[in-house]
Design a protein around this motif. Structure first.
Motif, mmCIF file in Angstrom:
data_model
loop_
_atom_site.group_PDB
_atom_site.id
_atom_site.type_symbol
_atom_site.label_atom_id
_atom_site.label_comp_id
_atom_site.label_asym_id
_atom_site.label_seq_id
_atom_site.Cartn_x
_atom_site.Cartn_y
_atom_site.Cartn_z
ATOM 1 N N SER A 140 0.861 -1.388 0.052
ATOM 2 C CA SER A 140 -0.111 -0.134 0.129
ATOM 3 C C SER A 140 0.882 1.196 -0.039
ATOM 4 N N ASN A 141 0.287 2.232 -0.543
ATOM 5 C CA ASN A 141 1.129 3.715 -0.483
ATOM 6 C C ASN A 141 0.768 4.474 0.766
ATOM 7 N N ILE A 142 -0.159 4.011 1.590
ATOM 8 C CA ILE A 142 -0.520 4.655 2.960
ATOM 9 C C ILE A 142 0.900 4.135 3.768
ATOM 10 N N GLU A 143 1.758 5.179 4.203
ATOM 11 C CA GLU A 143 3.025 4.676 4.872
ATOM 12 C C GLU A 143 2.649 4.167 6.216
ATOM 13 N N ASP A 144 1.850 4.775 7.023
ATOM 14 C CA ASP A 144 1.868 4.414 8.457
ATOM 15 C C ASP A 144 1.103 3.303 8.626
ATOM 16 N N MET A 145 -0.076 3.140 7.889
ATOM 17 C CA MET A 145 -0.972 1.859 7.974
ATOM 18 C C MET A 145 -0.193 0.721 7.414
ATOM 19 N N ALA A 146 0.659 0.631 6.169
ATOM 20 C CA ALA A 146 1.453 -0.375 5.809
ATOM 21 C C ALA A 146 2.569 -0.736 6.918
ATOM 22 N N LEU A 147 3.096 0.232 7.349
ATOM 23 C CA LEU A 147 4.109 0.048 8.516
ATOM 24 C C LEU A 147 3.439 -0.968 9.544
ATOM 25 N N GLY A 148 2.242 -0.439 9.995
ATOM 26 C CA GLY A 148 1.536 -0.955 11.098
ATOM 27 C C GLY A 148 1.250 -2.528 10.669
ATOM 28 N N LYS A 149 0.817 -2.630 9.509
ATOM 29 C CA LYS A 149 0.764 -4.052 9.156
ATOM 30 C C LYS A 149 1.885 -4.958 9.339
ATOM 31 N N CYS A 150 3.007 -4.648 8.859
ATOM 32 C CA CYS A 150 4.346 -5.263 8.993
ATOM 33 C C CYS A 150 4.762 -5.417 10.702
ATOM 34 N N MET A 151 4.196 -4.418 11.453
ATOM 35 C CA MET A 151 4.863 -4.525 12.909
ATOM 36 C C MET A 151 3.844 -5.756 13.389
ATOM 37 N N GLU A 152 2.485 -5.884 12.919
ATOM 38 C CA GLU A 152 1.629 -6.661 13.363
ATOM 39 C C GLU A 152 1.894 -7.939 12.940
ATOM 40 N N THR A 153 2.438 -8.124 11.637
ATOM 41 C CA THR A 153 2.806 -9.619 11.198
ATOM 42 C C THR A 153 4.108 -10.133 12.029
ATOM 43 N N MET A 154 5.061 -9.094 12.174
ATOM 44 C CA MET A 154 6.164 -9.307 12.998
ATOM 45 C C MET A 154 6.258 -9.443 14.543
ATOM 46 N N LYS A 155 4.892 -9.409 14.852
ATOM 47 C CA LYS A 155 4.470 -9.536 16.234
ATOM 48 C C LYS A 155 5.366 -8.305 17.244
ATOM 49 N N VAL A 156 5.379 -7.197 16.728
ATOM 50 C CA VAL A 156 5.856 -5.943 17.231
ATOM 51 C C VAL A 156 4.613 -5.453 17.926
ATOM 52 N N GLU A 157 4.735 -5.091 19.485
ATOM 53 C CA GLU A 157 3.635 -4.828 20.372
ATOM 54 C C GLU A 157 3.513 -3.237 20.099
ATOM 55 N N PRO A 158 2.457 -2.853 19.883
ATOM 56 C CA PRO A 158 1.929 -1.382 20.074
ATOM 57 C C PRO A 158 1.916 -0.712 21.382
ATOM 58 N N VAL A 159 2.379 0.087 22.061
ATOM 59 C CA VAL A 159 2.570 0.266 23.465
ATOM 60 C C VAL A 159 1.425 1.651 23.394
ATOM 61 N N ASP A 160 0.618 1.678 24.507
ATOM 62 C CA ASP A 160 -0.083 2.871 25.002
ATOM 63 C C ASP A 160 0.713 3.904 25.406
ATOM 64 N N SER A 161 0.782 4.987 24.617
ATOM 65 C CA SER A 161 1.628 5.973 24.934
ATOM 66 C C SER A 161 1.166 7.176 25.758
ATOM 67 N N ARG A 162 -0.165 7.064 26.159
ATOM 68 C CA ARG A 162 -0.668 8.171 27.064
ATOM 69 C C ARG A 162 -0.211 8.277 28.293
ATOM 70 N N ASP A 163 -0.424 9.478 29.026
ATOM 71 C CA ASP A 163 0.060 9.494 30.443
ATOM 72 C C ASP A 163 -0.621 8.941 31.316
ATOM 73 N N VAL A 164 -0.367 9.107 32.665
ATOM 74 C CA VAL A 164 -0.892 8.262 33.729
ATOM 75 C C VAL A 164 -2.415 8.859 33.922
ATOM 76 N N ARG A 165 -2.767 10.062 33.456
ATOM 77 C CA ARG A 165 -4.036 10.580 33.437
ATOM 78 C C ARG A 165 -4.867 10.222 32.161
ATOM 79 N N GLY A 166 -4.418 9.310 31.248
ATOM 80 C CA GLY A 166 -5.014 9.096 30.011
ATOM 81 C C GLY A 166 -4.881 9.951 28.846
ATOM 82 N N ARG A 167 -4.171 10.907 28.946
ATOM 83 C CA ARG A 167 -4.058 12.131 28.083
ATOM 84 C C ARG A 167 -3.054 11.790 26.957
ATOM 85 N N GLN A 168 -3.345 12.062 25.661
ATOM 86 C CA GLN A 168 -2.571 11.783 24.723
ATOM 87 C C GLN A 168 -0.937 12.504 24.514
#
Length: 324
Positions: free
Chosen positions: A210-238
């Motif tokens: 796909s030409n959609i860079e971020d989504m395509a990289l995300g698919k590779c991360m999922e395929t290679m079992k790379v874990e997405p981290v919740d990067s929000r702070d302790v109060r749940g803010r982005q």
């Protein structure tokens, strides 16, 4: 009455921002040195009375390689302003382009254009893996109109082990089962995540589909079992933001949510509680605005204000909350 008061507050806030942008624009046009706005990291005071801690110390040893996705036509209009501001705080900074210049830029074997963004990302990470793998612990990809508070990123990353397959950023929900990180807000790969990304293309487990860079990289991360981290702070803010601050800070009247809020993996919040005190990034920040955020982040201080947010505070929030 409340509606009138809210409107007046918005007017005063917007007027203040406009006056700040205009004043700064005049100063830049008068050829004042950029050194007025940018100081060496070692001479910048601690923000809002923050104190030293073991977390502070560990964050100082967290090495970050920042690579900026750019192109020849953007070097003067965009990329040089990153070079003059936040990029100085990265341990290593690389400007990835299709042409080698004395800016300096790294020449990748790609053509320019949105249709080639994922190819540029693939080639950039392959270059980094080959030449800089052991020189950094974490690898940040940012666009040439993204503003990053590197110290806050170091603090966030200091909590994690780079030898684990981890992947951080503003988590979007569509298309990929585990979600993917917004490209504009910037995303970070651990050392092990980078190894797996390279392995994925070496073995054919990951492909350019796909030409959609971020989504395509995300698919590779999922395929290679790379874990997405919740990067929000302790109060749940982005902490990572794919748009400028004004798109989040002002609570809007009831309406259909814009696409970037409907894409959020976690339930979106508008208004002052949208964004962490230790925000990492904002996207679509151009030239003069880079210096405005630089000033607001590193120089402006309210006299006598006692900073009360403790980023290490233990608080409970619904970490699994999803957009409905």
């Amino acid at each position: 009455m409340k509606t009138m008061r809210r409107i007046m507050c918005h007017v005063f806030f917007t007027t203040g921002l406009m006056m700040g942008f205009l004043s700064l624009h005049c100063m830049l046009d008068s050829n004042l040195s950029m050194d007025v706005f940018v100081k060496d990291v070692g001479h910048e005071g601690k923000a809002h009375g923050e104190s030293n801690s073991s977390a502070d110390e560990s964050s100082q040893t967290t090495r970050i390689l920042c690579w900026i996705m750019t192109e020849p036509k953007n070097l003067e209009s965009r990329t040089k302003h990153i070079k003059e501001t936040w990029a100085k705080r990265c341990n290593i900074v690389l400007y990835m382009s299709s042409v080698e210049t004395d800016f300096p830029t790294v020449q990748l074997n790609v053509s320019e254009g949105r249709e080639n963004l994922y190819w540029k990302t693939i080639r950039a990470f392959q270059y980094i893996y080959q030449h800089h793998l052991d020189e950094a612990d974490w690898f940040l990809k940012a666009d040439d109109d993204t503003f990053v508070v590197v110290e806050n990123l170091r603090y966030l990353l200091s909590k994690y082990d780079t030898e684990k397959p981890l992947y951080l950023g503003r988590r979007f929900s569509p298309f990929i089962r585990q979600g993917y990180m917004s490209g504009g807000a910037g995303y970070v790969l651990s050392k092990e995540a980078l190894r797996r990304f390279i392995k994925g293309f070496d073995t054919g487990e990951c492909v350019h589909f796909s030409n959609i860079e971020d989504m395509a990289l995300g698919k590779c991360m999922e395929t290679m079992k790379v874990e997405p981290v919740d990067s929000r702070d302790v109060r749940g803010r982005q902490t990572f933001h794919p748009f400028p601050p004004d798109q989040y800070l002002i609570k809007q009247l009831p309406r259909s949510r814009p696409w970037f809020l409907t894409y959020d993996y976690y339930t979106p919040v508008e208004g002052p509680n949208c964004c962490s005190d230790l925000a990492v990034s904002f996207h679509y920040i151009r030239n003069v605005q880079m210096y405005v955020l630089e000033y607001l982040t590193y120089h402006l201080r309210p006299f006598g204000y006692n900073y009360r947010f403790n980023p290490d505070e233990k608080m409970e929030f619904n970490a699994a909350s999803m957009t409905t």
